[in-house]
Motif scaffolding. Structure first.
Motif, short mmCIF file in Angstrom:
data_model
loop_
_atom_site.label_atom_id
_atom_site.label_comp_id
_atom_site.label_asym_id
_atom_site.label_seq_id
_atom_site.Cartn_x
_atom_site.Cartn_y
_atom_site.Cartn_z
N GLU A 79 0.84 -1.20 0.00
CA GLU A 79 0.00 0.00 0.00
C GLU A 79 0.88 1.25 0.00
OE1 GLU A 79 -2.83 -0.10 3.17
OE2 GLU A 79 -3.79 -1.91 2.42
N VAL A 80 0.40 2.28 -0.67
CA VAL A 80 1.16 3.52 -0.78
C VAL A 80 1.12 4.31 0.52
CG1 VAL A 80 1.37 5.67 -2.06
CG2 VAL A 80 0.67 3.59 -3.24
N ASP A 81 -0.03 4.36 1.16
CA ASP A 81 -0.19 5.13 2.40
C ASP A 81 0.22 4.29 3.61
OD1 ASP A 81 -1.23 7.15 0.84
OD2 ASP A 81 -3.31 6.49 1.12
N GLY A 82 0.67 4.97 4.65
CA GLY A 82 0.98 4.30 5.90
C GLY A 82 2.44 3.94 6.03
N PRO A 83 2.81 3.44 7.21
CA PRO A 83 4.21 3.08 7.45
C PRO A 83 4.62 1.89 6.59
CG PRO A 83 2.84 2.34 9.27
CD PRO A 83 1.96 3.14 8.35
N ARG A 84 5.86 1.93 6.13
CA ARG A 84 6.34 0.86 5.25
C ARG A 84 7.56 0.17 5.88
NH1 ARG A 84 4.71 0.61 0.06
NH2 ARG A 84 6.72 -0.11 -0.68
N ASP A 85 7.66 -1.11 5.61
CA ASP A 85 8.84 -1.87 6.04
C ASP A 85 9.97 -1.62 5.05
OD1 ASP A 85 7.61 -2.97 8.24
OD2 ASP A 85 7.17 -4.89 7.29
N SER A 86 11.17 -2.02 5.42
CA SER A 86 12.31 -1.88 4.52
C SER A 86 12.13 -2.82 3.32
CB SER A 86 13.60 -2.23 5.25
OG SER A 86 13.63 -3.61 5.56
N GLU A 87 12.85 -2.50 2.23
CA GLU A 87 12.76 -3.35 1.04
C GLU A 87 13.20 -4.78 1.35
OE1 GLU A 87 14.69 -1.84 -2.42
OE2 GLU A 87 13.70 0.11 -2.27
N ALA A 88 14.24 -4.91 2.15
CA ALA A 88 14.75 -6.24 2.50
C ALA A 88 13.70 -7.06 3.26
CB ALA A 88 16.02 -6.12 3.32
N ARG A 89 13.03 -6.41 4.20
CA ARG A 89 12.01 -7.11 4.98
C ARG A 89 10.82 -7.50 4.10
NH1 ARG A 89 10.70 -6.22 11.10
NH2 ARG A 89 9.03 -7.73 11.28
N CYS A 90 10.42 -6.58 3.21
CA CYS A 90 9.30 -6.89 2.29
C CYS A 90 9.68 -8.04 1.36
CB CYS A 90 8.93 -5.64 1.48
SG CYS A 90 8.13 -4.36 2.47
N ARG A 91 10.90 -8.03 0.88
CA ARG A 91 11.35 -9.10 -0.02
C ARG A 91 11.36 -10.43 0.72
NH1 ARG A 91 15.17 -6.66 -2.02
NH2 ARG A 91 16.73 -7.07 -0.43
N LYS A 92 11.88 -10.42 1.94
CA LYS A 92 11.94 -11.66 2.72
C LYS A 92 10.54 -12.21 2.98
CE LYS A 92 14.17 -13.66 6.69
NZ LYS A 92 15.26 -13.52 7.63
N ARG A 93 9.60 -11.35 3.34
CA ARG A 93 8.22 -11.80 3.58
C ARG A 93 7.60 -12.31 2.28
NH1 ARG A 93 5.85 -7.38 5.25
NH2 ARG A 93 6.66 -7.50 7.35
N ALA A 94 7.88 -11.64 1.17
CA ALA A 94 7.35 -12.09 -0.13
C ALA A 94 7.89 -13.47 -0.49
CB ALA A 94 7.69 -11.07 -1.21
N GLU A 95 9.19 -13.67 -0.26
CA GLU A 95 9.77 -15.00 -0.53
C GLU A 95 9.14 -16.06 0.34
OE1 GLU A 95 13.89 -14.17 0.10
OE2 GLU A 95 14.16 -13.28 -1.88
N TYR A 96 8.84 -15.71 1.56
CA TYR A 96 8.18 -16.64 2.48
C TYR A 96 6.77 -16.97 1.99
CZ TYR A 96 6.43 -18.63 6.81
OH TYR A 96 5.87 -19.47 7.75
N LEU A 97 6.03 -15.95 1.56
CA LEU A 97 4.67 -16.18 1.06
C LEU A 97 4.66 -17.07 -0.17
CD1 LEU A 97 3.17 -12.63 1.62
CD2 LEU A 97 2.23 -14.76 2.53
N LEU A 98 5.69 -17.01 -0.98
CA LEU A 98 5.77 -17.86 -2.18
C LEU A 98 5.83 -19.34 -1.83
CD1 LEU A 98 8.27 -15.84 -4.39
CD2 LEU A 98 5.81 -16.10 -4.73
N GLN A 99 6.25 -19.68 -0.64
CA GLN A 99 6.37 -21.08 -0.24
C GLN A 99 5.03 -21.71 0.12
OE1 GLN A 99 9.39 -21.57 2.74
NE2 GLN A 99 10.83 -20.32 1.61
N PHE A 100 4.01 -20.90 0.34
CA PHE A 100 2.70 -21.44 0.68
C PHE A 100 2.04 -22.04 -0.56
CE2 PHE A 100 3.27 -18.66 4.25
CZ PHE A 100 2.52 -19.22 5.28
#
Length: 120
Positions: A79-100
């Motif tokens: 989302e564009v609005d609101g607090p954002r995590d770092s790119e590294a953290r977002c990438r790590k979470r995205a890689e984790y979600l891909l395993q589901f």
């Protein structure tokens, strides 16, 4: 009843029948050790990685965890609005979600911006 003296095979109570040979202690130890190694290997496979942890969950647990991780990914990375995590953290979470297993083609497409972040 006979004690086996008049039958050609010796009968049920014959002393001629030998008990089955016992396994040696070394053979028994090797078999038990092999079973133990296989059990340890399976345990490590199931619990040793994120994918293994996901396989160990029940389908209901996995679905709830997937929904929670997705909600966090959308809120903190997509989302564009609101607090954002770092790119590294977002990438790590995205890689984790891909395993589901629930992460289908639409899921992968939505995660693509998080996976294309700058490399460390």
């Amino acid at each position: 009843m006979t004690d086996g003296e008049d039958s050609p095979t010796g009968g049920l109570f014959s002393r001629e029948l030998e008990p089955p040979p016992r396994q040696s202690k070394a053979t028994r130890a090797v078999v038990i050790g092999a079973i133990g190694l296989v059990a340890i290997g399976v345990w490590m496979w199931v619990h040793g990685s994120a994918g293994g942890g996901l396989r160990a969950m029940s389908p209901a647990q996995r679905e709830a965890f997937y929904q929670e991780a997705w909600a966090e990914q959308r809120a903190r990375c997509l989302e564009v609005d609101g607090p954002r995590d770092s790119e590294a953290r977002c990438r790590k979470r995205a890689e984790y979600l891909l395993q589901f297993p629930q992460c289908d083609e639409a899921c992968r497409k939505e995660l693509a911006p998080s996976l294309q972040g700058s490399t460390p």
